[in-house]
Design a protein around this motif. Structure first.
Motif, PDB file in Angstrom:
ATOM      1  N   ALA A  32       1.011  -1.245  -0.124  1.00  0.00           N
ATOM      2  CA  ALA A  32      -0.011  -0.155  -0.077  1.00  0.00           C
ATOM      3  C   ALA A  32       0.725   1.117   0.043  1.00  0.00           C
ATOM      4  O   ALA A  32       0.815   2.152  -0.572  1.00  0.00           O
ATOM      5  N   LEU A  33       1.819   1.148   0.910  1.00  0.00           N
ATOM      6  CA  LEU A  33       2.827   2.634   0.668  1.00  0.00           C
ATOM      7  C   LEU A  33       3.704   2.673  -0.234  1.00  0.00           C
ATOM      8  O   LEU A  33       3.795   3.734  -1.008  1.00  0.00           O
ATOM      9  N   ARG A  34       4.016   1.348  -1.298  1.00  0.00           N
ATOM     10  CA  ARG A  34       4.611   1.625  -2.503  1.00  0.00           C
ATOM     11  C   ARG A  34       3.758   2.256  -3.657  1.00  0.00           C
ATOM     12  O   ARG A  34       4.035   3.167  -4.175  1.00  0.00           O
ATOM     13  N   ASP A  35       2.249   2.001  -3.337  1.00  0.00           N
ATOM     14  CA  ASP A  35       1.262   2.416  -4.432  1.00  0.00           C
ATOM     15  C   ASP A  35       1.256   3.847  -4.209  1.00  0.00           C
ATOM     16  O   ASP A  35       0.976   4.992  -4.827  1.00  0.00           O
ATOM     17  N   LEU A  36       1.252   4.420  -2.749  1.00  0.00           N
ATOM     18  CA  LEU A  36       1.169   5.583  -2.317  1.00  0.00           C
ATOM     19  C   LEU A  36       2.248   6.435  -2.728  1.00  0.00           C
ATOM     20  O   LEU A  36       2.182   7.696  -3.560  1.00  0.00           O
ATOM     21  N   LEU A  37       3.489   6.028  -2.891  1.00  0.00           N
ATOM     22  CA  LEU A  37       4.704   6.604  -3.150  1.00  0.00           C
ATOM     23  C   LEU A  37       4.881   6.694  -4.734  1.00  0.00           C
ATOM     24  O   LEU A  37       5.564   7.617  -5.183  1.00  0.00           O
ATOM     25  N   ARG A  38       3.891   6.119  -5.581  1.00  0.00           N
ATOM     26  CA  ARG A  38       3.838   6.369  -6.839  1.00  0.00           C
ATOM     27  C   ARG A  38       3.138   7.649  -7.316  1.00  0.00           C
ATOM     28  O   ARG A  38       3.054   8.097  -8.427  1.00  0.00           O
TER      29      ARG A  38
END
Length: 195
Positions: A71-77
């Protein structure tokens, strides 16, 4: 030997049924590939972006429901084009991971060429889950983050939302956010809007 009319009909009926079933006019085919397999509901998670200085939750499809790091990886995109069109932004350094051309070392007797190399800061955050606590460490200092408190709230709320997907009735583990310079810039006290 003569068969009665009823007996003749009884013998012909199976033959007519077989012909009707085998010659219905639809040609036989093999397996037809028409998209992916049938699936149920796409798992969703909530990512938190910013609009007008306030957190806004956005529902997104995910391959890893309940996984905080995904979820955090998606947020950082960052926000999608559609989300940008709705005025959503982020206060976090975006994870691009795009290759950049860097000059290669000249080979003896040959010419140097540019070789694509992965960007140096591909991992913007490190997530550690230990003893029912989640620690998020940024690879940038607090000075490099635009509005550190709001950026930390984006991370905390997104992490909590991912945990709620995995265990809707459980209290989420506390989340702390620390910058690369060791400065704690946010924690579990973030107020996360439901929408």
């Amino acid at each position: 030997m003569t068969l009665r009319r009823g007996a003749r009909s009884a013998l012909l009926l199976p033959a007519v049924a077989v012909c009707a079933l085998t010659s219905c006019g639809i040609p036989t085919t093999g397996v037809v590939q028409a998209g992916g397999p049938a699936v149920g509901v796409v798992p969703m998670t909530r990512l938190y972006f910013v609009r007008d200085g306030a957190l806004v939750g956005v529902r997104r499809g995910t391959d890893a429901p309940g996984d905080v790091e995904s979820a955090l990886r998606d947020l950082l995109r960052g926000p999608t084009d559609a989300e940008l069109g709705k005025g959503l932004t982020t206060r976090l350094p975006l994870r691009t991971g795009l290759p950049t051309a860097v000059p290669a070392v000249p080979v003896t007797g040959g010419a140097a060429s540019a070789v694509p190399e992965a960007a140096g800061s591909a991992d913007t955050v490190t997530v550690t889950v230990r003893d029912h606590r989640i620690s998020v460490e940024l690879s940038v200092s607090a000075r490099e983050v635009d509005d550190p408190r709001l950026a930390a709230a984006q991370l905390v709320c997104t992490a909590e939302a991912a945990q709620r997907v995995a265990a809707p009735d459980a209290e989420p583990d506390p989340v702390t956010v620390t910058a690369a310079d060791g400065r704690r810039i946010g924690g579990a006290s973030a107020r996360c809007p439901a929408t």
